[in-house]
Write an enzyme that holds these catalytic residues in place. Structure first.
Site, mmCIF file in Angstrom:
data_model
loop_
_atom_site.group_PDB
_atom_site.id
_atom_site.type_symbol
_atom_site.label_atom_id
_atom_site.label_comp_id
_atom_site.label_asym_id
_atom_site.label_seq_id
_atom_site.Cartn_x
_atom_site.Cartn_y
_atom_site.Cartn_z
ATOM 1 N N HIS A 257 -9.567 -27.824 -69.157
ATOM 2 C CA HIS A 257 -10.867 -28.318 -69.618
ATOM 3 C C HIS A 257 -11.490 -29.222 -68.564
ATOM 4 O O HIS A 257 -10.846 -29.589 -67.581
ATOM 5 C CB HIS A 257 -10.701 -29.103 -70.932
ATOM 6 C CG HIS A 257 -9.913 -30.363 -70.747
ATOM 7 N ND1 HIS A 257 -8.538 -30.382 -70.614
ATOM 8 C CD2 HIS A 257 -10.312 -31.661 -70.632
ATOM 9 C CE1 HIS A 257 -8.122 -31.626 -70.443
ATOM 10 N NE2 HIS A 257 -9.183 -32.427 -70.437
ATOM 11 N N ASP A 259 -13.775 -32.966 -68.492
ATOM 12 C CA ASP A 259 -13.868 -34.077 -69.450
ATOM 13 C C ASP A 259 -15.279 -34.379 -69.942
ATOM 14 O O ASP A 259 -15.440 -35.111 -70.926
ATOM 15 C CB ASP A 259 -13.256 -35.350 -68.845
ATOM 16 C CG ASP A 259 -11.733 -35.303 -68.880
ATOM 17 O OD1 ASP A 259 -11.185 -34.430 -69.577
ATOM 18 O OD2 ASP A 259 -11.109 -36.143 -68.210
ATOM 19 N N HIS A 329 -9.008 -29.385 -65.379
ATOM 20 C CA HIS A 329 -7.597 -29.753 -65.365
ATOM 21 C C HIS A 329 -6.942 -29.466 -66.698
ATOM 22 O O HIS A 329 -7.627 -29.162 -67.687
ATOM 23 C CB HIS A 329 -7.449 -31.251 -65.034
ATOM 24 C CG HIS A 329 -8.168 -32.132 -66.019
ATOM 25 N ND1 HIS A 329 -9.527 -32.344 -65.963
ATOM 26 C CD2 HIS A 329 -7.714 -32.831 -67.088
ATOM 27 C CE1 HIS A 329 -9.882 -33.155 -66.963
ATOM 28 N NE2 HIS A 329 -8.794 -33.451 -67.667
ATOM 29 N N ARG A 339 6.073 -37.577 -73.674
ATOM 30 C CA ARG A 339 5.304 -37.929 -72.462
ATOM 31 C C ARG A 339 4.168 -38.851 -72.873
ATOM 32 O O ARG A 339 3.325 -38.500 -73.695
ATOM 33 C CB ARG A 339 4.751 -36.649 -71.856
ATOM 34 C CG ARG A 339 3.795 -36.811 -70.674
ATOM 35 C CD ARG A 339 3.028 -35.506 -70.556
ATOM 36 N NE ARG A 339 2.283 -35.320 -69.334
ATOM 37 C CZ ARG A 339 1.010 -35.604 -69.200
ATOM 38 N NH1 ARG A 339 0.337 -36.171 -70.201
ATOM 39 N NH2 ARG A 339 0.379 -35.331 -68.070
HETATM 40 O O1 LIG Z 1 -2.447 -36.518 -70.045
HETATM 41 C C1 LIG Z 1 -2.930 -35.994 -69.041
HETATM 42 O O2 LIG Z 1 -2.321 -35.885 -67.982
HETATM 43 C C2 LIG Z 1 -4.367 -35.459 -69.113
HETATM 44 C C3 LIG Z 1 -5.025 -35.604 -70.471
HETATM 45 C C4 LIG Z 1 -6.450 -35.115 -70.417
HETATM 46 O O3 LIG Z 1 -6.852 -34.380 -69.564
HETATM 47 C C5 LIG Z 1 -7.424 -35.560 -71.453
HETATM 48 O O4 LIG Z 1 -6.995 -36.237 -72.416
HETATM 49 O O5 LIG Z 1 -8.619 -35.244 -71.316
HETATM 50 FE FE LIG Z 2 -9.012 -34.296 -69.516
#
Ligand SMILES: O=C(O)CCC(=O)C(=O)O
Ligand SMILES: [Fe+2]
Length: 372
Positions: A257, A259, A329, A339
């Site tokens: 996606h 952001d 990403h 995690r």
């Molecule tokens: O946790 C991550 O490494 C990325 C999370 C992410 O891309 C988001 O929450 O928009």
């Molecule tokens: Fe993200």
């Protein structure tokens, strides 16, 4: 007039009527007025005329002193009445409607004082006076050069850019280590155990990205690097053991996606709500590495099967990037363990400054000053 003519019966009648009118209007105004009821308050008008009746005279004096205990004239009057034979102290009873009025005013003042000391007011001071968007859009150094220069000054604190030279053509990406200590990572990760909400930030959906993982988060604004914090989110993703035996590599922990827009299969990205279109930069701070999988990836295609580069989360490592489609990403599947990370999103648009952050920093200031 009646008073000047020494017609005290008529004076009392007029004053009683005026008092009632005053109190009624005051009450109406509390419901209807748009601005404060400010007719002035004349305590001597309350009832300092009491003809012939000693008890009434004492009531008048007591009422006046109830509102204004230091008034010289009424204190002298009290001394005078005290010297009158038939007067006893129990005659000094203030009028009940005036007592009620004062009680309410005192209470409201206490309430205002409480609100002023315990709540944050988002005045321009807290919104940070400078750099409205129009200013920002002038020539500003790139995100990475700003972050890198900040990181240089942070290097004494152990912060270092681990991928400064990395992906030279990608100006708006950065990975740095040392932003948090092991202890801070542990404390923050523990926070999830106490205050996390399942599906937080995702309308309560327990597994918003993949059924194979449980998602928990705590949401938490203030300017940094001429940017405003827009949203801060501590999240943990936990692999569900029963779902991870034959988990597909395509079952990403967080789908590919961008952001601040809605990424389409065609590669087009729609900058329309419900996307958080005001987000300009993103940063993820990682808190642990005792899990399997869960690499952060920058991608070109939507599947996540191939990717340009990846970041292995570890305590204190931060990945930062501009929030648009240039930085699509995702997160590879978390196959075992939990995690945890803190996602931070920044905006040039001060309208979207994260309110909770101002409140939190005020709270911390008070805590430091040991007011709480
Ligand atoms: O946790 C991550 O490494 C990325 C999370 C992410 O891309 C988001 O929450 O928009
Ligand atoms: Fe993200």
């Amino acid at each position: 007039m009646a008073y000047k003519e020494n017609n005290f019966d008529l004076t009392i009648t007029h004053m009683e009527r005026s008092l009632k009118m005053f109190l009624d209007e005051y009450q109406n105004c509390r419901y209807l007025c748009e601005s404060p009821f400010d007719q002035g308050w004349f305590p001597d008008f309350v009832s300092s005329v009491a003809k012939g009746e000693t008890r009434k005279a004492c009531e008048a004096v007591a009422t006046f002193l109830h509102l204004n205990p230091n008034d010289e004239v009424q204190n002298r009057n009290k001394e005078f009445y005290d010297s009158v034979d038939e007067v006893t102290q129990d005659m000094y009873v203030p009028r009940k409607e005036v007592v009620a009025l004062k009680e309410r005013e005192d209470y409201e003042q206490q309430l205002m004082a409480f609100i002023e000391t315990n709540f944050a007011f988002l005045t321009d001071e807290l919104w940070h006076e400078d750099d409205p968007k129009s200013e920002i859009s002038k020539e500003v150094p790139s995100f990475r050069s700003r972050v890198v220069s900040q990181l240089k000054s942070l290097s004494e604190l152990g912060v270092k850019a681990v991928k400064g030279e990395w992906e030279k053509d990608k100006q708006d990406r950065l990975v740095a280590d040392g932003l948090t200590s092991t202890l801070e990572c542990m404390v923050l990760t523990e926070l999830i155990r106490f205050g996390a909400v399942e599906g937080d930030g995702y309308k309560g959906s327990y597994s918003p990205h993949t059924n194979a993982e449980a998602f928990q988060g705590i949401s938490l604004g203030r300017a940094g690097l001429q940017l405003y914090f827009a949203y801060t989110h501590l999240v943990c993703r936990t692999a569900k053991p029963e779902m991870n035996h034959n988990r597909s590599a395509l079952d990403l922990s967080h789908e590919v996606h961008a952001d601040n827009c809605i990424l389409q299969n065609s590669g087009e990205c729609l900058r329309v709500p419900p996307a958080y279109t005001y987000r300009d930069y993103s940063a993820i701070l990682y808190l642990n590495d005792d899990f399997e999988g869960g690499e952060f990836i920058f991608t070109q295609d939507m599947s996540g099967l191939t990717y340009e580069s990846s970041v292995n989360p570890q305590c204190g490592r931060l990945v930062g990037f501009s929030s648009g489609p240039e930085n699509s990403h995702g997160v590879l599947p978390v196959r075992k363990g939990t995690r945890c990370s803190i996602g931070m999103w920044f905006t040039h648009d001060r309208k979207h400054n994260e309110v909770e952050r101002s409140i939190a920093s005020l709270f911390l200031k008070q805590l430091n000053a040991k007011q709480i």
